[in-house]
Design an enzyme around this catalytic site. Structure first.
Site, PDB file in Angstrom:
ATOM      1  N   PHE A  14       4.264  50.114  15.437  1.00 48.43           N
ATOM      2  CA  PHE A  14       4.795  49.621  14.164  1.00 48.43           C
ATOM      3  C   PHE A  14       3.599  49.255  13.291  1.00 48.43           C
ATOM      4  CE2 PHE A  14       6.113  45.696  11.829  1.00 48.43           C
ATOM      5  CZ  PHE A  14       7.245  46.162  11.165  1.00 48.43           C
TER       6      PHE A  14
ATOM      7  N   LEU B 107       2.670  47.698   9.740  1.00 53.72           N
ATOM      8  CA  LEU B 107       3.017  47.034   8.477  1.00 53.72           C
ATOM      9  C   LEU B 107       1.758  46.420   7.849  1.00 53.72           C
ATOM     10  CD1 LEU B 107       5.154  45.801   6.480  1.00 53.72           C
ATOM     11  CD2 LEU B 107       5.285  43.844   8.046  1.00 53.72           C
TER      12      LEU B 107
ATOM     13  N   SER C 125      -0.005  37.917   6.340  1.00 54.35           N
ATOM     14  CA  SER C 125       1.191  37.105   6.082  1.00 54.35           C
ATOM     15  C   SER C 125       1.881  37.570   4.804  1.00 54.35           C
ATOM     16  CB  SER C 125       0.811  35.623   5.967  1.00 54.35           C
ATOM     17  OG  SER C 125       0.360  35.143   7.218  1.00 54.35           O
TER      18      SER C 125
ATOM     19  N   ASP D  36      12.735  40.173  12.378  1.00 53.58           N
ATOM     20  CA  ASP D  36      13.652  39.097  12.814  1.00 53.58           C
ATOM     21  C   ASP D  36      13.990  39.288  14.298  1.00 53.58           C
ATOM     22  OD1 ASP D  36      13.765  37.936  10.331  1.00 53.58           O
ATOM     23  OD2 ASP D  36      15.730  38.747   9.798  1.00 53.58           O
TER      24      ASP D  36
ATOM     25  N   ARG E  15      10.691  39.267  16.714  1.00 55.89           N
ATOM     26  CA  ARG E  15      10.238  37.908  17.039  1.00 55.89           C
ATOM     27  C   ARG E  15      10.932  37.367  18.292  1.00 55.89           C
ATOM     28  NH1 ARG E  15       9.894  36.653  10.550  1.00 55.89           N
ATOM     29  NH2 ARG E  15       7.865  37.669  10.340  1.00 55.89           N
TER      30      ARG E  15
ATOM     31  N   GLN F 285       0.601  10.837  39.048  1.00 57.29           N
ATOM     32  CA  GLN F 285       1.564  10.915  37.936  1.00 57.29           C
ATOM     33  C   GLN F 285       0.992  11.651  36.728  1.00 57.29           C
ATOM     34  OE1 GLN F 285       3.267   7.075  36.980  1.00 57.29           O
ATOM     35  NE2 GLN F 285       5.070   7.572  38.202  1.00 57.29           N
TER      36      GLN F 285
ATOM     37  N   GLY G 123      -8.815  22.096  35.830  1.00 53.16           N
ATOM     38  CA  GLY G 123     -10.145  21.533  35.584  1.00 53.16           C
ATOM     39  C   GLY G 123     -11.163  22.639  35.375  1.00 53.16           C
TER      40      GLY G 123
ATOM     41  N   GLU H 270       3.358  39.075  14.603  1.00 51.33           N
ATOM     42  CA  GLU H 270       4.763  39.152  14.170  1.00 51.33           C
ATOM     43  C   GLU H 270       5.157  37.897  13.371  1.00 51.33           C
ATOM     44  OE1 GLU H 270       7.724  41.109  16.430  1.00 51.33           O
ATOM     45  OE2 GLU H 270       6.301  42.474  17.389  1.00 51.33           O
TER      46      GLU H 270
HETATM   47  N1  COS Z   1      15.911  40.169   6.329  1.00 53.08           N
HETATM   48  C1  COS Z   1      16.314  40.982   5.341  1.00 53.08           C
HETATM   49  N2  COS Z   1      15.692  41.050   4.153  1.00 53.08           N
HETATM   50  C2  COS Z   1      14.616  40.259   3.969  1.00 53.08           C
HETATM   51  C3  COS Z   1      14.137  39.400   4.971  1.00 53.08           C
HETATM   52  C4  COS Z   1      14.836  39.370   6.193  1.00 53.08           C
HETATM   53  N3  COS Z   1      14.441  38.586   7.192  1.00 53.08           N
HETATM   54  N4  COS Z   1      13.058  38.753   4.510  1.00 53.08           N
HETATM   55  C5  COS Z   1      12.851  39.185   3.257  1.00 53.08           C
HETATM   56  N5  COS Z   1      13.797  40.106   2.940  1.00 53.08           N
HETATM   57  C6  COS Z   1      13.965  40.792   1.668  1.00 53.08           C
HETATM   58  C7  COS Z   1      14.345  39.793   0.605  1.00 53.08           C
HETATM   59  O1  COS Z   1      15.746  39.597   0.552  1.00 53.08           O
HETATM   60  C8  COS Z   1      13.832  40.454  -0.640  1.00 53.08           C
HETATM   61  O2  COS Z   1      14.725  41.468  -1.041  1.00 53.08           O
HETATM   62  P1  COS Z   1      15.174  41.625  -2.591  1.00 53.08           P
HETATM   63  O3  COS Z   1      13.920  41.964  -3.329  1.00 53.08           O
HETATM   64  O4  COS Z   1      16.164  42.730  -2.543  1.00 53.08           O
HETATM   65  O5  COS Z   1      15.730  40.296  -2.979  1.00 53.08           O
HETATM   66  C9  COS Z   1      12.572  41.157  -0.175  1.00 53.08           C
HETATM   67  O6  COS Z   1      12.729  41.347   1.233  1.00 53.08           O
HETATM   68  C10 COS Z   1      11.328  40.355  -0.442  1.00 53.08           C
HETATM   69  O7  COS Z   1      11.476  39.126   0.199  1.00 53.08           O
HETATM   70  P2  COS Z   1      10.602  37.850  -0.124  1.00 53.08           P
HETATM   71  O8  COS Z   1      10.528  37.659  -1.602  1.00 53.08           O
HETATM   72  O9  COS Z   1      11.101  36.748   0.700  1.00 53.08           O
HETATM   73  O10 COS Z   1       9.174  38.315   0.385  1.00 53.08           O
HETATM   74  P3  COS Z   1       7.834  37.531   0.415  1.00 53.08           P
HETATM   75  O11 COS Z   1       6.795  38.433  -0.110  1.00 53.08           O
HETATM   76  O12 COS Z   1       7.983  36.168  -0.171  1.00 53.08           O
HETATM   77  O13 COS Z   1       7.547  37.402   1.995  1.00 53.08           O
HETATM   78  C11 COS Z   1       7.456  36.379   4.161  1.00 53.08           C
HETATM   79  C12 COS Z   1       8.139  36.510   2.808  1.00 53.08           C
HETATM   80  C13 COS Z   1       6.167  35.540   4.089  1.00 53.08           C
HETATM   81  C14 COS Z   1       8.465  35.696   5.045  1.00 53.08           C
HETATM   82  C15 COS Z   1       7.134  37.786   4.723  1.00 53.08           C
HETATM   83  O14 COS Z   1       6.149  38.424   3.968  1.00 53.08           O
HETATM   84  C16 COS Z   1       6.686  37.763   6.154  1.00 53.08           C
HETATM   85  O15 COS Z   1       7.506  37.694   7.055  1.00 53.08           O
HETATM   86  N6  COS Z   1       5.352  37.802   6.402  1.00 53.08           N
HETATM   87  C17 COS Z   1       4.831  37.945   7.733  1.00 53.08           C
HETATM   88  C18 COS Z   1       4.778  39.379   8.075  1.00 53.08           C
HETATM   89  C19 COS Z   1       4.614  39.579   9.526  1.00 53.08           C
HETATM   90  O16 COS Z   1       5.339  39.045  10.345  1.00 53.08           O
HETATM   91  N7  COS Z   1       3.648  40.409   9.871  1.00 53.08           N
HETATM   92  C20 COS Z   1       3.341  40.690  11.223  1.00 53.08           C
HETATM   93  C21 COS Z   1       3.458  42.158  11.444  1.00 53.08           C
HETATM   94  S1  COS Z   1       3.234  42.544  13.132  1.00 53.08           S
HETATM   95  S2  COS Z   1       1.314  42.339  13.424  1.00 53.08           S
END
Ligand code: COS
Length: 382
Positions: free
Chosen positions: A123, A125, A132, A243, A246, A282, A342, A366
């Site tokens: 994966f 991203l 983040s 989601d 995690r 303890q 230790g 993640e």
């Molecule tokens: N489920 C479904 N949709 C989601 C969602 C979720 N859990 N989280 C965000 N979205 C959608 C939002 O609804 C929004 O959609 P619309 O534009 O249609 O409204 C869109 O995605 C953007 O969401 P948001 O504005 O919340 O994004 P942000 O840029 O504020 O990001 C965080 C929020 C910080 C939570 C996100 O970027 C994140 O999870 N970062 C960590 C990434 C990560 O885990 N990386 C590790 C990769 S593996 S090494």
């Protein structure tokens, strides 16, 4: 364990534990020292069905629920957290993304070999400057006839050097008309595509038997039918998948914490100081009691989240809570284990220093603990 298991779940746990303890545990330390990924482990996991645990039987999967998958993953992680992360990413992210958003042809082509362990999934991203803040990613895809041409760099790709399938996110909006998170699409990449290169292998603190790489896209030509799902939906797919991913990391962390407890129980029983086994003190008993209690709590929250997922509910909140609690429990429990050992906890002769190093990244990948808290806090206001 507080959760009552069905017969099938008990059977899977037994199979996972037998495999983990007989095949993984004896070599986990050596593979860690040598930073050695073993393709034989992938083959064995595939043979057990552990690389298609939640895939339907029509795709050669085991068709199991989330909880059963997480139970198996915890057992694998107790023995070898490096193998567990590979199994978690594969089962939670690329296979589920293909199952959910893939076309019939894409599923037919990829899911069966993935379930059998012939194609390992990854994966992609994050990028060097988009961790983040994932939606700030910059890899660009430009349409060129019946292909997309991708340029950019992907970072922190678990199993990326050995993957047969990589689900990667790239921008499909244009520099003139940026659409933020809605300008990102998901692509199914395979290592045979021209222009895909492993540009760096990370030299990590822990999980050293799990290769983590950077990928360079250099005019990477991807056939148009490798777009996954709808154009512009890639970020939402990634978030929804994380989601669930995690939950896998939470199971891995629970396994690391449990290993820390199990080693500590054994050591406290055999190590003698001041004329008695240190478990008589303890100071040690309280650590063991707290470790066991926190592990049970982390597992209970995780299993609650798994049940919610299997009821078809969102796991944005419960998954973030489970991952936060389990990863911080793993780091804390591994720290206690080193303290109980230790000086012996600080050297490589014993396995707890590896647990300590392995635990740390569960608070980072993640989604860091800070990102989990952001997600939780936001959900509390919904
Ligand atoms: N489920 C479904 N949709 C989601 C969602 C979720 N859990 N989280 C965000 N979205 C959608 C939002 O609804 C929004 O959609 P619309 O534009 O249609 O409204 C869109 O995605 C953007 O969401 P948001 O504005 O919340 O994004 P942000 O840029 O504020 O990001 C965080 C929020 C910080 C939570 C996100 O970027 C994140 O999870 N970062 C960590 C990434 C990560 O885990 N990386 C590790 C990769 S593996 S090494």
């Amino acid at each position: 364990m507080l959760t009552q298991l069905t017969d099938t779940q008990q059977e899977i746990v037994r199979a996972a534990r037998d495999f983990a303890q007989s095949e993984l545990a004896p070599l986990a330390g050596e593979r860690d020292r040598e930073s050695r990924f073993d393709p034989e482990v992938v083959r064995q996991l595939g043979e057990l069905g552990f690389l298609g645990m939640m895939l339907p039987e029509e795709y050669d999967g085991l068709g199991l629920d989330t909880l059963t998958y997480l139970l198996a993953l915890e057992e694998i992680a107790v023995a070898d957290a490096s193998t567990a992360v590979m199994m978690s990413v594969h089962n939670s992210l690329p296979t589920q993304m293909l199952l959910r958003w893939g076309t019939a042809a894409q599923k037919e082509q990829f899911l069966k070999p993935m379930a059998r362990g012939e194609l390992l999934g990854a994966f992609a991203l994050s990028e060097p400057e988009a961790g983040s803040d994932a939606s700030a990613l910059r890899a660009q895809a430009v349409r060129d006839g019946d292909h997309w041409v991708l340029n950019g760099t992907k970072a922190w790709v678990t199993s990326g050097s050995h993957a047969g399938v990589i689900v990667a996110m790239a921008r499909t909006d244009t520099p003139e008309q940026r659409r933020g998170s809605r300008g990102i699409s998901a692509f199914i990449l395979t290592p045979d595509l021209p222009g895909l290169r492993i540009s760096k292998k990370e030299d990590k603190m822990g999980l050293r038997a799990s290769p983590t790489v950077q990928l360079a896209f250099e005019d990477l030509r991807v056939p148009a039918d490798r777009l996954l799902g709808e154009e512009g939906q890639g970020f939402t797919y990634a978030m929804q998948s994380l989601d669930n991913g995690r939950l896998g990391i939470a199971a891995q962390a629970t396994g690391i914490a449990r290993a820390a407890l199990e080693y500590s129980l054994a050591y406290a029983d055999e190590r003698r100081q001041f004329g008695k086994a240190i478990r008589e003190f303890q100071a040690i008993q309280f650590k063991l009691a707290d470790m066991a209690t926190r592990i049970e709590a982390a597992r209970a929250v995780l299993h609650g989240a798994a049940a919610a997922k299997d009821r078809g509910e969102s796991t944005t909140l419960s998954g973030a809570m489970a991952k936060l609690l389990a990863s911080e429990t793993a780091m804390w429990a591994a720290t206690q284990a080193v303290q109980i050992y230790g000086g012996y906890g600080y050297v490589t002769d014993y396995p707890v220093e590896r647990l300590f190093r392995d635990a740390k990244v569960t608070e980072i990948y993640e989604g860091t603990s800070e990102v989990q808290r952001i997600v939780i806090a936001r959900e509390l206001y919904r």
